[in-house]
Write a protein that holds these residues in place. Structure first.
Motif, short mmCIF file in Angstrom:
data_model
loop_
_atom_site.label_atom_id
_atom_site.label_comp_id
_atom_site.label_asym_id
_atom_site.label_seq_id
_atom_site.Cartn_x
_atom_site.Cartn_y
_atom_site.Cartn_z
N VAL A 187 -0.57 1.86 -9.80
CA VAL A 187 -1.08 0.58 -9.32
C VAL A 187 -0.73 -0.56 -10.29
O VAL A 187 -0.26 -1.61 -9.86
CB VAL A 187 -2.61 0.65 -9.10
CG1 VAL A 187 -3.18 -0.72 -8.78
CG2 VAL A 187 -2.92 1.63 -7.97
N MET B 245 2.26 1.76 -3.52
CA MET B 245 1.26 2.24 -4.47
C MET B 245 0.89 3.70 -4.26
O MET B 245 0.16 4.27 -5.07
CB MET B 245 0.01 1.36 -4.42
CG MET B 245 0.21 0.01 -5.05
SD MET B 245 -1.32 -0.91 -5.03
CE MET B 245 -0.82 -2.41 -5.84
N THR C 170 0.84 -1.21 0.00
CA THR C 170 0.00 0.00 0.00
C THR C 170 0.86 1.25 0.00
O THR C 170 0.52 2.25 -0.64
CB THR C 170 -0.96 0.04 1.20
OG1 THR C 170 -0.22 0.03 2.41
CG2 THR C 170 -1.93 -1.11 1.17
N ALA D 186 3.07 -1.32 -10.07
CA ALA D 186 3.42 -1.92 -8.78
C ALA D 186 2.90 -3.35 -8.69
O ALA D 186 3.63 -4.27 -8.30
CB ALA D 186 2.86 -1.09 -7.63
N TYR D 187 1.65 -3.55 -9.06
CA TYR D 187 1.06 -4.88 -8.92
C TYR D 187 1.69 -5.88 -9.88
O TYR D 187 1.95 -7.03 -9.52
CB TYR D 187 -0.45 -4.81 -9.12
CG TYR D 187 -1.13 -6.12 -8.83
CD1 TYR D 187 -1.21 -6.60 -7.52
CD2 TYR D 187 -1.67 -6.89 -9.85
CE1 TYR D 187 -1.82 -7.81 -7.24
CE2 TYR D 187 -2.28 -8.10 -9.57
CZ TYR D 187 -2.34 -8.56 -8.27
OH TYR D 187 -2.93 -9.76 -8.00
#
Length: 109
Positions: free
Chosen positions: A58, A53, A50, A61-62
């Motif tokens: 997002v 991000m 979290t 990062a994911y």
């Protein structure tokens, strides 16, 4: 300027690899030591994700978290459990690593 989000992301990936790699040692969460390690590692993983991000998009990062987590867990399973990936798995992991490199170097997001 250095983006500290990538340090948070590295911490998240490392703790996710730790937690996932240790699940087998919990024996269905019947062993308290490994079970607490898994729970703590996942808590740290999601906290750090979290934080990452907040400065990294997002999707970037994911996708890095997933990709490098897959490769890291596979390497750990080779060491801890003597599991050996076959050639298609190795090729797939090389593609994952290549994708992460390309995304970091050339993505404008």
């Amino acid at each position: 300027m250095f983006n500290f989000g990538f340090l948070w992301l590295a911490l998240s990936i490392g703790s996710e690899i730790t937690g996932t790699s240790m699940i087998k040692k919990t024996h269905g969460f019947s062993k308290p030591g490994p079970s607490l390690l898994v729970i703590g590692a996942y808590a740290l993983c999601y906290f750090a994700l979290t934080r990452a991000m907040s400065t990294i998009p997002v999707g970037v990062a994911y996708s890095l978290w997933c990709g490098f987590g897959i490769v890291g867990v596979t390497v750990c399973s080779m060491i801890l459990y003597r599991q050996k990936p076959d050639l298609p798995a190795i090729i797939a992991m090389l593609l994952i690593i290549s994708g992460g490199i390309v995304m970091n170097m050339f993505s404008g997001t």
